[in-house]
Design a protein around this motif. Structure first.
Motif: not given
Length: 248
Positions: A37-54
């Motif tokens: 959310a904080e990153f998108n305040k600076i770069y609102p057009d960048t969609d950050v897709q996250v994959t979580l795991g060990s």
């Protein structure tokens, strides 16, 4: 005339709209939404897709050419191995240091330290798999250094990742050794320090230095570099610290 002006502007802005794919250690799952959310305040057009795991499983995926451009690990070993193999294109840097904590839904006497785990009242202890999860490796190190490993090893219930271990700690086990960061999520705030949870003595395990690298897939993409730089920023450090990490 208005259409003539607006259309080029829309086409221009769309050139900067982008989706990036990052691999993130499970312990960061509690902080990642706020970081994004904080990153998108600076770069609102960048969609950050996250994959979580060990971290171990994510590393295996990366070695098998999973399309991640950035990796936030729970230790330095996995990023260093990827850098050595030429899969990571930046030298690993520490973005935060993790902390271990005990967690139980029942009130516990944490003044006993690790000796608490020997209690007859505790028959199952949730721990992340030390083979793939750095927090699990650190937990086993602490237990061994605390001199109670042999007497409690049969009680272990292993989670695939630290987030699964948290789930086990509040459902299938009497207590768990987890990432302190998980205790700052909204649904965990009902558990009270000194009653349901307590930090594990930091002198019993090696500091959990969490490393980050840009991968080959993101080498020539400025959006990955922007996210990388943000994670190392003062604002990101504030967010990590609010989730129980050490950044200084």
């Amino acid at each position: 005339m208005k259409r003539f002006i607006l259309l080029p502007l829309l086409l221009f802005s769309s050139l900067f709209a982008e989706s990036i794919n990052i691999a993130v250690a499970a312990n960061v799952s509690y902080a990642i939404d706020e970081l994004k959310a904080e990153f998108n305040k600076i770069y609102p057009d960048t969609d950050v897709q996250v994959t979580l795991g060990s971290s171990g499983k994510l590393t295996a995926q990366i070695k098998h050419k999973a399309p991640y451009g950035l990796f936030m690990s729970a230790n330095m070993n996995y990023p260093e191995a990827l850098y050595k193999d030429g899969i990571a294109v930046t030298k690993p840097v520490v973005y935060a240091k993790g902390v271990l904590a005990y967690l139980s839904i029942k009130e516990q006497d944490f003044s006993k330290g690790l000796a608490l785990l020997k209690s007859e009242r505790i028959s199952k202890i949730a721990v992340a798999n030390p083979k793939t999860a750095p927090y699990g490796k650190a937990a086993i190190e602490a237990i061994k250094n605390g001199g109670v490993y042999e007497s409690i090893k049969e009680k272990f219930v292993y989670g695939e990742s630290i987030s699964q271990t948290v789930s086990y700690a509040v459902t299938a086990a009497d207590i768990g050794i987890i990432a302190k960061s998980s205790l700052y999520s909204k649904n965990m705030k009902k558990y009270k320090e000194h009653v349901n949870w307590e930090e594990v003595d930091k002198t019993l395990y090696t500091s959990i230095k969490q490393g980050m690298v840009i991968l080959k897939h993101g080498e020539n993409d400025n959006a990955y570099r922007a996210f990388y730089d943000f994670i190392l920023s003062d604002k990101a450090k504030e967010i990590f610290e609010s989730y129980g990490y050490i950044t200084r």
